[in-house]
Design a protein around this motif. Sequence first.
Motif, PDB file in Angstrom:
ATOM      1  N   THR A  48       0.734  -1.307   0.000  1.00 54.45           N
ATOM      2  CA  THR A  48       0.000   0.000   0.000  1.00 54.45           C
ATOM      3  C   THR A  48       0.739   1.315   0.000  1.00 54.45           C
ATOM      4  N   PRO A  49       0.257   2.405   0.606  1.00 52.10           N
ATOM      5  CA  PRO A  49       0.527   3.801   0.384  1.00 52.10           C
ATOM      6  C   PRO A  49       1.171   4.200  -0.931  1.00 52.10           C
ATOM      7  N   ASN A  50       0.836   5.375  -1.343  1.00 54.42           N
ATOM      8  CA  ASN A  50       1.401   6.001  -2.527  1.00 54.42           C
ATOM      9  C   ASN A  50       1.603   5.012  -3.661  1.00 54.42           C
ATOM     10  N   ASN A  51       2.857   4.654  -3.934  1.00 52.78           N
ATOM     11  CA  ASN A  51       3.131   3.788  -5.071  1.00 52.78           C
ATOM     12  C   ASN A  51       3.113   2.319  -4.692  1.00 52.78           C
ATOM     13  N   SER A  52       2.140   1.888  -3.880  1.00 51.21           N
ATOM     14  CA  SER A  52       2.101   0.511  -3.437  1.00 51.21           C
ATOM     15  C   SER A  52       0.697  -0.043  -3.549  1.00 51.21           C
ATOM     16  N   HIS A  53       0.599  -1.381  -3.575  1.00 49.90           N
ATOM     17  CA  HIS A  53      -0.712  -2.017  -3.634  1.00 49.90           C
ATOM     18  C   HIS A  53      -1.264  -2.160  -2.231  1.00 49.90           C
ATOM     19  N   PRO A  54      -2.564  -1.872  -2.005  1.00 49.80           N
ATOM     20  CA  PRO A  54      -3.123  -1.854  -0.661  1.00 49.80           C
ATOM     21  C   PRO A  54      -3.143  -3.204   0.021  1.00 49.80           C
ATOM     22  N   ALA A  55      -3.240  -4.269  -0.722  1.00 51.32           N
ATOM     23  CA  ALA A  55      -3.330  -5.567  -0.084  1.00 51.32           C
ATOM     24  C   ALA A  55      -2.059  -5.936   0.648  1.00 51.32           C
ATOM     25  N   THR A  56      -0.936  -5.267   0.339  1.00 44.47           N
ATOM     26  CA  THR A  56       0.304  -5.629   1.010  1.00 44.47           C
ATOM     27  C   THR A  56       0.620  -4.764   2.169  1.00 44.47           C
ATOM     28  N   MET A  57      -0.050  -3.710   2.270  1.00 51.41           N
ATOM     29  CA  MET A  57       0.240  -2.907   3.446  1.00 51.41           C
ATOM     30  C   MET A  57      -0.522  -3.609   4.498  1.00 51.41           C
ATOM     31  N   GLY A  58      -0.428  -3.227   5.474  1.00 51.53           N
ATOM     32  CA  GLY A  58      -1.125  -3.818   6.612  1.00 51.53           C
ATOM     33  C   GLY A  58      -0.775  -5.305   6.710  1.00 51.53           C
ATOM     34  N   GLU A  84      -0.047   8.519 -13.513  1.00 53.80           N
ATOM     35  CA  GLU A  84       1.158   9.036 -12.864  1.00 53.80           C
ATOM     36  C   GLU A  84       1.684   8.096 -11.788  1.00 53.80           C
ATOM     37  N   GLU A  85       0.782   7.389 -11.116  1.00 55.34           N
ATOM     38  CA  GLU A  85       1.174   6.512 -10.019  1.00 55.34           C
ATOM     39  C   GLU A  85       1.259   5.054 -10.479  1.00 55.34           C
ATOM     40  N   THR A  86       1.850   4.228  -9.621  1.00 57.09           N
ATOM     41  CA  THR A  86       1.895   2.804  -9.937  1.00 57.09           C
ATOM     42  C   THR A  86       0.528   2.162  -9.730  1.00 57.09           C
ATOM     43  N   TRP A  87      -0.188   2.626  -8.710  1.00 61.12           N
ATOM     44  CA  TRP A  87      -1.561   2.173  -8.442  1.00 61.12           C
ATOM     45  C   TRP A  87      -2.404   3.414  -8.171  1.00 61.12           C
ATOM     46  N   GLN A  88      -3.628   3.431  -8.712  1.00 62.07           N
ATOM     47  CA  GLN A  88      -4.403   4.667  -8.614  1.00 62.07           C
ATOM     48  C   GLN A  88      -5.896   4.401  -8.802  1.00 62.07           C
ATOM     49  N   MET A  89      -6.715   5.217  -8.162  1.00 66.35           N
ATOM     50  CA  MET A  89      -8.161   5.176  -8.357  1.00 66.35           C
ATOM     51  C   MET A  89      -8.532   5.919  -9.647  1.00 66.35           C
ATOM     52  N   VAL A  90      -9.487   5.362 -10.415  1.00 64.97           N
ATOM     53  CA  VAL A  90      -9.986   6.026 -11.617  1.00 64.97           C
ATOM     54  C   VAL A  90     -11.515   5.961 -11.607  1.00 64.97           C
ATOM     55  N   ASN A  91     -12.139   6.906 -12.300  1.00 66.14           N
ATOM     56  CA  ASN A  91     -13.595   6.929 -12.401  1.00 66.14           C
ATOM     57  C   ASN A  91     -14.073   5.931 -13.445  1.00 66.14           C
ATOM     58  N   TRP A  92     -15.285   5.428 -13.269  1.00 67.21           N
ATOM     59  CA  TRP A  92     -15.852   4.481 -14.231  1.00 67.21           C
ATOM     60  C   TRP A  92     -16.020   5.120 -15.608  1.00 67.21           C
ATOM     61  N   GLU A  93     -16.255   6.449 -15.607  1.00 65.86           N
ATOM     62  CA  GLU A  93     -16.378   7.134 -16.894  1.00 65.86           C
ATOM     63  C   GLU A  93     -15.096   7.013 -17.712  1.00 65.86           C
ATOM     64  N   GLU A  94     -13.947   7.038 -17.007  1.00 66.97           N
ATOM     65  CA  GLU A  94     -12.675   6.889 -17.705  1.00 66.97           C
ATOM     66  C   GLU A  94     -12.523   5.484 -18.279  1.00 66.97           C
ATOM     67  N   VAL A  95     -13.024   4.503 -17.540  1.00 66.09           N
ATOM     68  CA  VAL A  95     -12.969   3.124 -18.037  1.00 66.09           C
ATOM     69  C   VAL A  95     -13.793   2.999 -19.305  1.00 66.09           C
ATOM     70  N   VAL A  96     -14.981   3.587 -19.288  1.00 67.08           N
ATOM     71  CA  VAL A  96     -15.849   3.546 -20.460  1.00 67.08           C
ATOM     72  C   VAL A  96     -15.183   4.241 -21.642  1.00 67.08           C
ATOM     73  N   ASP A  97     -14.602   5.403 -21.409  1.00 68.36           N
ATOM     74  CA  ASP A  97     -13.948   6.157 -22.482  1.00 68.36           C
ATOM     75  C   ASP A  97     -12.797   5.377 -23.107  1.00 68.36           C
ATOM     76  N   ARG A  98     -12.081   4.601 -22.301  1.00 70.30           N
ATOM     77  CA  ARG A  98     -10.910   3.863 -22.811  1.00 70.30           C
ATOM     78  C   ARG A  98     -11.286   2.490 -23.371  1.00 70.30           C
ATOM     79  N   ASN A  99     -12.510   2.069 -23.125  1.00 70.81           N
ATOM     80  CA  ASN A  99     -13.144   0.914 -23.755  1.00 70.81           C
ATOM     81  C   ASN A  99     -12.220  -0.301 -23.918  1.00 70.81           C
ATOM     82  N   PRO A 100     -11.851  -0.955 -22.824  1.00 67.60           N
ATOM     83  CA  PRO A 100     -10.961  -2.113 -22.923  1.00 67.60           C
ATOM     84  C   PRO A 100     -11.630  -3.322 -23.582  1.00 67.60           C
TER      85      PRO A 100
END
Length: 338
Positions: free
Chosen positions: A14-24, A255-271
Amino acid sequence: MKASTSTELTAVQTPNNSHPATMGRLRSGLFGLVGALGLIAGQAFAEQTEYPLTIENNGVTLQFDGPPERAISLNGHTTELMLSLGLADRMVGTAYLNHPLLEHLEDDYADIPQLSGGTSYPSLEVVLGTDADFTYGRDSAYRDTAVATPERLLEMGINAYAVEGTLVTNATMDHVYQDIRNLGRIFDIQPRAEALIDEIETEIAAVQDAVADVDNTVRVFVYDMGESTAYTTGRALQTHLIELAGGYNVFGDLEETWQMVNWEEVVDRNPDVIVINDYGQTSAESKIRFLLENPALSDVAAIKNEHFVVLPLPAAFEGVRNPSAVRTLAEGFYPEAF
């Protein structure tokens, strides 16, 4: 539902450039030959360590007067890497194993004390109680809120080595190989280190050959967790693993290694494909069901085609499972190529 799965399971950060499942299962026999083949495969590239050895890592100068004798691994994937290098007899503790260990490493692991549960790091007092002279873990381990800073550990006579890929953005397999080579130098086992690198490179190359002639590169979205927003991978090793598998991470420009994004962005990028990071208490099946039932995503190509690839999270972290991650991803992206 097109959901590619694997027998591997869960892991952490977790924190900043880390995955949350490993912190704690790379296949169980893939690296079983490392010890036997190491003295041959790496001979042309490896030299015996000359001590004192100095290594710069995580902003600290580490000096070794000889190979560590009492080492601690602070994360599950670092434990698997050390065991794959045949270092069980040098280890006095492990920590933060919140996923099943690779089966062929279980016997060695069973003889090493566990210093903490699967959701936390050991305290500094616990580490000092082992008389350790070396620790190896993610950057999240080296904080005042976890074990201690590298500087503090050094004051206590402990060389603290951090996984290189957790110290940078845009980590690649080169950072993984750097860790393996550094461990080879630190423990004076360079032939084993080079043999392990050869095994990893060969496995990844075989997958790349299989997908070399695919016509269209699939667009990939990694869903890690989240409901109101999505937690995804950006400039982390997982993006590089996706590329090695012939895919393109639609959020690889974050910009980050792990980051929150909005669902609208997911739709726009259409994976075309959604990779489900599998770990923790929420099953991959539950995550897939949530995505399929999310009306905001109904027009996304991956949702329309129900094209999901389930990836055990430990395989996305720096270590011996990375080749299996590349294969799992590639087989899910381009099943016709296998």
